[in-house]
Motif scaffolding. Structure first.
Motif, PDB file in Angstrom:
ATOM      1  N   ALA A 140      33.553  -1.111  -2.992  1.00  0.00           N
ATOM      2  CA  ALA A 140      32.804  -0.691  -4.178  1.00  0.00           C
ATOM      3  C   ALA A 140      31.311  -0.938  -3.990  1.00  0.00           C
ATOM      4  O   ALA A 140      30.479  -0.122  -4.380  1.00  0.00           O
ATOM      5  CB  ALA A 140      33.309  -1.425  -5.412  1.00  0.00           C
ATOM      6  N   SER A 141      30.976  -2.072  -3.360  1.00  0.00           N
ATOM      7  CA  SER A 141      29.562  -2.384  -3.130  1.00  0.00           C
ATOM      8  C   SER A 141      28.935  -1.451  -2.098  1.00  0.00           C
ATOM      9  O   SER A 141      27.714  -1.325  -2.028  1.00  0.00           O
ATOM     10  CB  SER A 141      29.412  -3.836  -2.656  1.00  0.00           C
ATOM     11  N   ARG A 142      29.790  -0.785  -1.307  1.00  0.00           N
ATOM     12  CA  ARG A 142      29.296   0.142  -0.287  1.00  0.00           C
ATOM     13  C   ARG A 142      29.275   1.588  -0.786  1.00  0.00           C
ATOM     14  O   ARG A 142      29.061   2.510  -0.010  1.00  0.00           O
ATOM     15  CB  ARG A 142      30.171   0.058   0.968  1.00  0.00           C
ATOM     16  N   GLY A 143      29.564   1.777  -2.065  1.00  0.00           N
ATOM     17  CA  GLY A 143      29.447   3.111  -2.625  1.00  0.00           C
ATOM     18  C   GLY A 143      30.746   3.863  -2.784  1.00  0.00           C
ATOM     19  O   GLY A 143      30.736   5.036  -3.165  1.00  0.00           O
ATOM     20  N   ALA A 144      31.888   3.223  -2.470  1.00  0.00           N
ATOM     21  CA  ALA A 144      33.178   3.872  -2.693  1.00  0.00           C
ATOM     22  C   ALA A 144      33.524   3.797  -4.180  1.00  0.00           C
ATOM     23  O   ALA A 144      32.674   3.511  -5.024  1.00  0.00           O
ATOM     24  CB  ALA A 144      34.256   3.210  -1.834  1.00  0.00           C
ATOM     25  N   LEU A 145      34.774   4.036  -4.530  1.00  0.00           N
ATOM     26  CA  LEU A 145      35.177   3.981  -5.929  1.00  0.00           C
ATOM     27  C   LEU A 145      34.954   2.582  -6.491  1.00  0.00           C
ATOM     28  O   LEU A 145      35.196   1.591  -5.796  1.00  0.00           O
ATOM     29  CB  LEU A 145      36.661   4.358  -6.059  1.00  0.00           C
ATOM     30  N   PRO A 146      34.514   2.455  -7.736  1.00  0.00           N
ATOM     31  CA  PRO A 146      34.326   1.128  -8.342  1.00  0.00           C
ATOM     32  C   PRO A 146      35.659   0.403  -8.469  1.00  0.00           C
ATOM     33  O   PRO A 146      36.725   1.033  -8.559  1.00  0.00           O
ATOM     34  CB  PRO A 146      33.723   1.439  -9.716  1.00  0.00           C
ATOM     35  N   THR A 147      35.606  -0.931  -8.466  1.00  0.00           N
ATOM     36  CA  THR A 147      36.844  -1.719  -8.510  1.00  0.00           C
ATOM     37  C   THR A 147      37.654  -1.451  -9.765  1.00  0.00           C
ATOM     38  O   THR A 147      38.882  -1.554  -9.740  1.00  0.00           O
ATOM     39  CB  THR A 147      36.512  -3.225  -8.448  1.00  0.00           C
ATOM     40  N   SER A 148      36.993  -1.087 -10.860  1.00  0.00           N
ATOM     41  CA  SER A 148      37.732  -0.820 -12.092  1.00  0.00           C
ATOM     42  C   SER A 148      38.664   0.374 -11.951  1.00  0.00           C
ATOM     43  O   SER A 148      39.659   0.477 -12.672  1.00  0.00           O
ATOM     44  CB  SER A 148      36.753  -0.567 -13.246  1.00  0.00           C
ATOM     45  N   LYS A 149      38.375   1.285 -11.025  1.00  0.00           N
ATOM     46  CA  LYS A 149      39.201   2.469 -10.843  1.00  0.00           C
ATOM     47  C   LYS A 149      40.206   2.334  -9.709  1.00  0.00           C
ATOM     48  O   LYS A 149      41.046   3.228  -9.504  1.00  0.00           O
ATOM     49  CB  LYS A 149      38.302   3.692 -10.600  1.00  0.00           C
ATOM     50  N   THR A 150      40.142   1.252  -8.950  1.00  0.00           N
ATOM     51  CA  THR A 150      41.062   1.089  -7.826  1.00  0.00           C
ATOM     52  C   THR A 150      42.037  -0.079  -7.987  1.00  0.00           C
ATOM     53  O   THR A 150      43.193   0.020  -7.575  1.00  0.00           O
ATOM     54  CB  THR A 150      40.283   0.896  -6.510  1.00  0.00           C
ATOM     55  N   LEU A 151      41.585  -1.191  -8.569  1.00  0.00           N
ATOM     56  CA  LEU A 151      42.425  -2.384  -8.601  1.00  0.00           C
ATOM     57  C   LEU A 151      43.648  -2.225  -9.504  1.00  0.00           C
ATOM     58  O   LEU A 151      44.735  -2.722  -9.176  1.00  0.00           O
ATOM     59  CB  LEU A 151      41.605  -3.602  -9.033  1.00  0.00           C
ATOM     60  N   MET A 152      43.506  -1.543 -10.629  1.00  0.00           N
ATOM     61  CA  MET A 152      44.656  -1.339 -11.507  1.00  0.00           C
ATOM     62  C   MET A 152      45.735  -0.488 -10.824  1.00  0.00           C
ATOM     63  O   MET A 152      46.917  -0.862 -10.837  1.00  0.00           O
ATOM     64  CB  MET A 152      44.219  -0.703 -12.825  1.00  0.00           C
ATOM     65  N   PRO A 153      45.393   0.659 -10.216  1.00  0.00           N
ATOM     66  CA  PRO A 153      46.410   1.407  -9.470  1.00  0.00           C
ATOM     67  C   PRO A 153      47.006   0.616  -8.311  1.00  0.00           C
ATOM     68  O   PRO A 153      48.210   0.701  -8.054  1.00  0.00           O
ATOM     69  CB  PRO A 153      45.643   2.637  -8.969  1.00  0.00           C
ATOM     70  N   LEU A 154      46.178  -0.147  -7.590  1.00  0.00           N
ATOM     71  CA  LEU A 154      46.695  -0.950  -6.483  1.00  0.00           C
ATOM     72  C   LEU A 154      47.676  -2.008  -6.978  1.00  0.00           C
ATOM     73  O   LEU A 154      48.714  -2.257  -6.355  1.00  0.00           O
ATOM     74  CB  LEU A 154      45.543  -1.622  -5.732  1.00  0.00           C
ATOM     75  N   ASN A 155      47.361  -2.635  -8.105  1.00  0.00           N
ATOM     76  CA  ASN A 155      48.256  -3.627  -8.687  1.00  0.00           C
ATOM     77  C   ASN A 155      49.589  -2.985  -9.052  1.00  0.00           C
ATOM     78  O   ASN A 155      50.666  -3.543  -8.783  1.00  0.00           O
ATOM     79  CB  ASN A 155      47.611  -4.248  -9.923  1.00  0.00           C
ATOM     80  N   LYS A 216      37.388   2.849 -17.135  1.00  0.00           N
ATOM     81  CA  LYS A 216      35.934   2.941 -17.159  1.00  0.00           C
ATOM     82  C   LYS A 216      35.358   2.636 -15.780  1.00  0.00           C
ATOM     83  O   LYS A 216      35.995   2.000 -14.946  1.00  0.00           O
ATOM     84  CB  LYS A 216      35.360   1.958 -18.181  1.00  0.00           C
ATOM     85  N   ASP A 217      34.126   3.076 -15.599  1.00  0.00           N
ATOM     86  CA  ASP A 217      33.380   2.780 -14.376  1.00  0.00           C
ATOM     87  C   ASP A 217      32.604   1.489 -14.601  1.00  0.00           C
ATOM     88  O   ASP A 217      31.715   1.428 -15.450  1.00  0.00           O
ATOM     89  CB  ASP A 217      32.422   3.928 -14.064  1.00  0.00           C
ATOM     90  N   ASN A 218      32.951   0.422 -13.847  1.00  0.00           N
ATOM     91  CA  ASN A 218      32.287  -0.868 -14.052  1.00  0.00           C
ATOM     92  C   ASN A 218      31.142  -1.095 -13.070  1.00  0.00           C
ATOM     93  O   ASN A 218      30.611  -2.198 -12.985  1.00  0.00           O
ATOM     94  CB  ASN A 218      33.295  -2.018 -13.929  1.00  0.00           C
ATOM     95  N   SER A 219      30.791  -0.075 -12.285  1.00  0.00           N
ATOM     96  CA  SER A 219      29.697  -0.256 -11.335  1.00  0.00           C
ATOM     97  C   SER A 219      28.388  -0.437 -12.090  1.00  0.00           C
ATOM     98  O   SER A 219      28.202   0.083 -13.191  1.00  0.00           O
ATOM     99  CB  SER A 219      29.596   0.946 -10.386  1.00  0.00           C
ATOM    100  N   VAL A 220      27.488  -1.159 -11.495  1.00  0.00           N
ATOM    101  CA  VAL A 220      26.216  -1.484 -12.154  1.00  0.00           C
ATOM    102  C   VAL A 220      25.299  -0.273 -12.099  1.00  0.00           C
ATOM    103  O   VAL A 220      24.991   0.239 -11.024  1.00  0.00           O
ATOM    104  CB  VAL A 220      25.533  -2.687 -11.460  1.00  0.00           C
ATOM    105  N   ALA A 221      24.871   0.158 -13.271  1.00  0.00           N
ATOM    106  CA  ALA A 221      24.044   1.363 -13.346  1.00  0.00           C
ATOM    107  C   ALA A 221      22.733   1.195 -12.603  1.00  0.00           C
ATOM    108  O   ALA A 221      22.186   2.136 -12.052  1.00  0.00           O
ATOM    109  CB  ALA A 221      23.769   1.714 -14.801  1.00  0.00           C
TER     110      ALA A 221
END
Length: 599
Positions: A140-155, A216-221
């Motif tokens: 996420a810090s490298r510009g991929a999908l934000p963690t809010s959109k990946t961690l829930m599906p991964l879980n 939601k997108d939790n990445s820092v604007a």
């Protein structure tokens, strides 16, 4: 005729419903609701203790969650995850996945879901998710999908994987053990795997394509306006630049890096090249291009000093004030490295303020101006001294550099803990604690940095969920609900009987605990099978499946809480994404059970 529930059982159900409502309304923070729940149970059971209990026993039940092994396990897992992050151990894996995500975001997420699901079939899903969380945080810090959109599906994928075998979760083993005690044959490790994989084929498109869109997108604007630092990259002898012209390797260069000035002929070793980029992009450039942003003797001295003083290397941003002696000086003429033992890696100056006389040339360096932002590396005392002595304003947002010398060690420690837990050599609680202790002893994680690994919100929520689960169980609320359910299933077809049992256990596991749901649900399934003349095994599997469909609340399972802080999830996020997945799984698994057992 079933008897009315006891006052304690009614109170347990009422407190659970009220807690759920407050979580969903989100008018109070999760920590406040959790603490209020614990307080209400503690006060209530003190003045109105459970039968044959003393008032003090109610306090032990209410506050027992803070010392429960599940909470200690979660904290230990967070610490080990922190160890992998601060040592940079997961960077190689993150770079591989980063390439995949750069090729196609959706394909990268799909492959990640499948990998997580398959691993969780053979390894306890908790350590699998512990490994994935920091990787996807780095992505996420490298510009991929934000963690809010990946961690829930991964879980969700890890929970479905854990559902597929008897060794996937400890709850599966518990259900099978109770069923064997009640007289059923022992279910094999892969006996119900085809049923779960069939349901997974239906659920994966939802987790892959729909679930991320519901979050939601939790990445820092502010990341969009990240500072661009100008610097000179010293080309190393092993760099891909050496002997090549820029046009030859343009497509292989790190993203986010801009080369300035005209380059005539191939690059030469030790040549200084004017580049610009964000802090993260400059780090990628030094790694992939095998160059340095400061003289090697300065960087080596900082490393030696940090090692000798057992301190972390840090990179911070500092603004040049009007009183600074650095104004009009260049970095070579400033003597910063000699005076303070720190290295300036780059200078930020907006392009609109970058005049032609300011630009780097083959023979000169950028002269520092008031308002410039310097990117400075060193240990904290030296950075503080540099800022104080040269009238610089240290900005917030400084970060520690990974202690890469301990990357292999932290990986070995995490691997040891995962293997011990996955193969049942040690309980997950013990293996996690051993791993956390080893992270401290070896210096992978420092004691004064533990607070950054732990989430107070998660700790209080875990404690409250353990308390509410015990209250539901010991008050008799769970048993009364199970008996009530059995009365209404006499006239239903087998598929609906299975769906009803699974849904009941799912509700129980999302508000109490997996162990409570397994303990209450398995005997009820046997009783219903006997009453309706159905084979016990599919009904027991309905209980086993229901115990693992814990997607709808953060308190349902420990991995739900592990992702909460990193993904910045709210209680409503679990309901919005988890309830549809529960419905999909209950419907699909019920139909597949009927087809598999010919009911």
């Amino acid at each position: 005729m079933i008897e009315a529930p006891s006052y304690h059982a009614m109170a347990a159900m009422a407190v659970t419903v009220l807690m759920f409502i407050e979580f969903v309304r989100a008018r109070l923070s999760i920590e406040i609701v959790s603490l209020l729940t614990i307080a209400v149970i503690a006060v209530g059971l003190y003045f109105f203790p459970l039968p044959e209990n003393r008032p003090i026993d109610g306090l032990a039940l209410a506050f027992g969650g803070f010392g429960h092994y599940a909470l200690i396990t979660i904290c230990a897992l967070m610490i080990m995850g922190r160890g992998l992050v601060v040592t940079g151990a997961l960077e190689p894996a993150a770079r591989v996945l980063e390439r995949l995500f750069k090729f196609n975001l959706q394909l990268g997420l799909l492959i990640s879901l499948v990998i997580t699901l398959v691993l969780s079939m053979f390894v306890n899903n908790t350590p699998v998710l512990v490994l994935m969380i920091p990787i996807f945080a780095a992505l996420a810090s490298r510009g991929a999908l934000p963690t809010s959109k990946t961690l829930m599906p991964l879980n969700a994928a890890s929970l479905i994987g854990g559902l597929a075998t008897t060794i996937g979760t400890s709850t599966n083993i518990l259900v099978v053990s109770i069923a064997v005690d009640l007289g059923m044959r022992e279910i094999g490790v892969f006996d119900f795997t085809p049923i779960v994989l069939g349901a997974a084929l239906v659920a994966i498109p939802y987790m892959w394509l729909v679930m991320p869109r519901l979050l939601k997108d939790n990445s820092v604007a502010a990341a969009a306006g990240a500072r661009m630092f100008h610097t000179r990259l010293r080309v190393g002898t092993q760099s891909m630049l050496t002997g090549k012209e820029l046009s030859e390797i343009a497509d292989k260069l790190p993203s986010g890096i801009t080369f300035h000035g005209e380059q005539s002929g191939p690059f030469q070793p030790q040549q200084r090249v004017h580049i610009s980029g964000t802090h993260e992009a400059l780090e990628d450039a030094t790694r992939e291009l095998r160059g340095e942003l400061a003289p090697s003797w300065v960087l080596d001295r900082i490393k030696r000093t940090a090692s000798a003083k057992s301190m972390d290397q840090m990179v911070v941003e500092m603004t040049v004030t009007a009183d600074s002696r650095l104004i009009t000086r260049t970095l070579p003429s400033s003597g910063i490295a000699d005076l303070y033992g720190v290295a300036v890696l780059g200078i930020h100056r907006p392009d609109r303020l970058m005049g032609e006389r300011d630009k780097y040339s083959d023979g000169g360096d950028l002269r520092i101006k008031e308002g410039d932002v310097l990117l400075v590396m060193g240990i904290e005392p030296d950075l503080q001294e540099f800022a104080r002595a040269d009238s610089l304003l240290m900005l917030e947002g400084g970060r520690e550099l990974p202690r890469r010398s301990k990357a292999v060690l932290s990986t070995v420690i995490m691997g040891f803990s995962v293997v011990m837990a996955a193969f049942g050599i040690l309980p997950i609680a013990i293996s996690a604690l051993v791993g956390a202790i080893l992270m401290f002893v070896t210096g992978c994680v420092k004691f004064d940095r533990v607070g950054r690994a732990l989430s107070g919100q998660v700790i209080v929520l875990v404690a409250a969920s353990i308390t509410i689960g015990r209250f539901i169980d010991e008050s008799g609320a769970a048993a009364w609900l199970g008996e009530t359910l059995s009365l209404g299933l006499v006239f239903l077809p087998p598929a609906l009987v299975l769906a009803a049992i699974m849904a009941f256990v799912t509700v129980l596991t999302n508000f109490a605990s997996n162990a409570t749901a397994a303990t209450v649900g398995t005997p009820i399934a046997f009783s219903i099978a006997s009453t309706l003349g159905l084979p016990a095994e599919p009904l027991v599997l309905a209980v086993l499946f229901g115990c693992n469909l814990c997607y709808a609340t953060p308190i349902a399972y420990q991995t739900n809480m592990l992702i909460m802080a990193e993904g910045k999830y709210e209680f409503a996020d679990y309901i919005r994404t988890g309830v549809p997945l529960v419905v999909i799984m209950v419907a699909t698994l019920s139909v597949l059970l009927v087809m598999s057992y010919g009911l």
